[in-house]
Design an enzyme around this catalytic site. Sequence first.
Site, PDB file in Angstrom:
ATOM      1  N   LYS A  44     -41.347  26.802 -49.933  1.00  0.00           N
ATOM      2  CA  LYS A  44     -41.102  26.279 -48.597  1.00  0.00           C
ATOM      3  C   LYS A  44     -40.080  25.153 -48.650  1.00  0.00           C
ATOM      4  O   LYS A  44     -40.130  24.305 -49.545  1.00  0.00           O
ATOM      5  CB  LYS A  44     -42.399  25.737 -47.977  1.00  0.00           C
ATOM      6  CG  LYS A  44     -43.458  26.793 -47.715  1.00  0.00           C
ATOM      7  CD  LYS A  44     -44.703  26.144 -47.134  1.00  0.00           C
ATOM      8  CE  LYS A  44     -45.778  27.169 -46.862  1.00  0.00           C
ATOM      9  NZ  LYS A  44     -47.009  26.537 -46.317  1.00  0.00           N
ATOM     10  N   HIS A  79     -43.745 -16.003 -36.965  1.00  0.00           N
ATOM     11  CA  HIS A  79     -45.085 -16.558 -37.181  1.00  0.00           C
ATOM     12  C   HIS A  79     -45.978 -16.175 -35.999  1.00  0.00           C
ATOM     13  O   HIS A  79     -45.557 -16.274 -34.850  1.00  0.00           O
ATOM     14  CB  HIS A  79     -44.994 -18.085 -37.280  1.00  0.00           C
ATOM     15  CG  HIS A  79     -46.335 -18.769 -37.268  1.00  0.00           C
ATOM     16  ND1 HIS A  79     -47.131 -18.841 -38.386  1.00  0.00           N
ATOM     17  CD2 HIS A  79     -47.030 -19.399 -36.264  1.00  0.00           C
ATOM     18  CE1 HIS A  79     -48.241 -19.506 -38.076  1.00  0.00           C
ATOM     19  NE2 HIS A  79     -48.198 -19.848 -36.800  1.00  0.00           N
TER      20      HIS A  79
END
Length: 470
Positions: A39, A448
Amino acid sequence: MTDTHETDVLVIGGGTGGYSTALRAAALGLRVVLAERDKIGGTCLHRGCIPSKAMLHAAELVDGIAEGRERWGVRATLDSVDWTALVTTRDDIVSRNHKGVEAHLAHAGVEIARGSARLTGPRSATIEGYGQVTAGRGIVLATGSRPQMLPGLVTDGRRVVNSDDALFAPGLPASVLVVGGGPIGVEYASFYRSMGGAVTLVEALDRLVPLEDADVSRHLTRGLKKRGIDVQAGALLQRTEVLDDGIRATVRTSRGETRTVEAQRLLVAVGRAPVTDGLGLEAAGLTTDERGFVAPADWARLETAVPGIHVVGDLLPPPSLGLAHASFAEGLLVAETLAGLPSAPIDYATVPRVTYSSPQTASVGLSEAEARNRGHDVTVNTMPLTAVAKGMVHGQGGMVKVVAQQGGGQVLGVHLVGPNVSEMIAESELIVGWDAEPSDVARHIHPHPTLSEAVGETFLTLAGRGLHQQ
């Protein structure tokens, strides 16, 4: 009569390295035939990266239920895991990716020959069911790798499995013995533990992920043990008996003690070996090295000793890393080389390495030991993730470690352990790849509160501007 075909480039193998070569070569105006006997997408798409990470995402959801209950007062319980539903979702993700890659190849004009290819010369090959192909520009070997097994053990898809067929083994075992403490073994051990299994993880070398920095191994081992995984580093699997409902193994520990481990499943994850059987290398004047790899004579072009034959992916020996994202880069390099374009050689030291367990690890560049062994005079700064607020929120420990040259010099390596650090390593890839210094990074502001803030703090300290880190 055998059909004959002429093309510019013949790519043998449709995994990540092969199909990326084909796509880039076609985009550059070259005619491309891509031979694949299985595949398109190869191991990564069908038996490795994609399905395993889909399962690890499901494991994160299970872990989140436990964390919510135990840390946050979220009174939720896990009723059960519907294995059939999990597999259906996993396979749908793989299928959609598979169809997408094939659509990209078709749109690019790549001709796919579905069959096994065998070299018949330095510019020719026979493809089963397709015919004889002559490649004017060159041939690219991208046939990938297969799992290695331990002597005397044979996979049966249920009690004894390797990393390929573990995905298709039925159900969730109540107990698992994982042999091999590299990224694949660690990831499967983490998955099975999240799903409620009793897990023993055995690694013959003295630490897990032994190619990573020693502090990465230490923090990873601590995190896995905290989750209840029995980690046995420096241990050897001596004997294995296959039972009706599982296995019984004898393990010699690092202390020389003998332990008996019984489990419903044995997963062997001791590495992968290149696939060259039936490829007809000798007809093109090629040989493999003692480990079975096809080594390039020119690493800058990934070209073998036979001009016009190039290699990408898992057929390459170290310093290539056998990682899908490295294979993509190798495919781009080779396609551009065959098109006559300049392309920078791959610096494998700047390719990020990730283990998608819980906790995750992510690294780029040199470990501390590697840097010292190469003669660098280094400075090291390590910061625990729990030193920043978001790390406390996650509560899983972890660290940031930076290895740099003394006196504010070049950053040589960055190493992360903790939740979601796979999504944080790209910044450090640029830092190492662009030869940045700590002061260069310290000028930039990290958001932050985030886990990435710990990366910024680590560099601030190395640049002599430490804020929260003393």
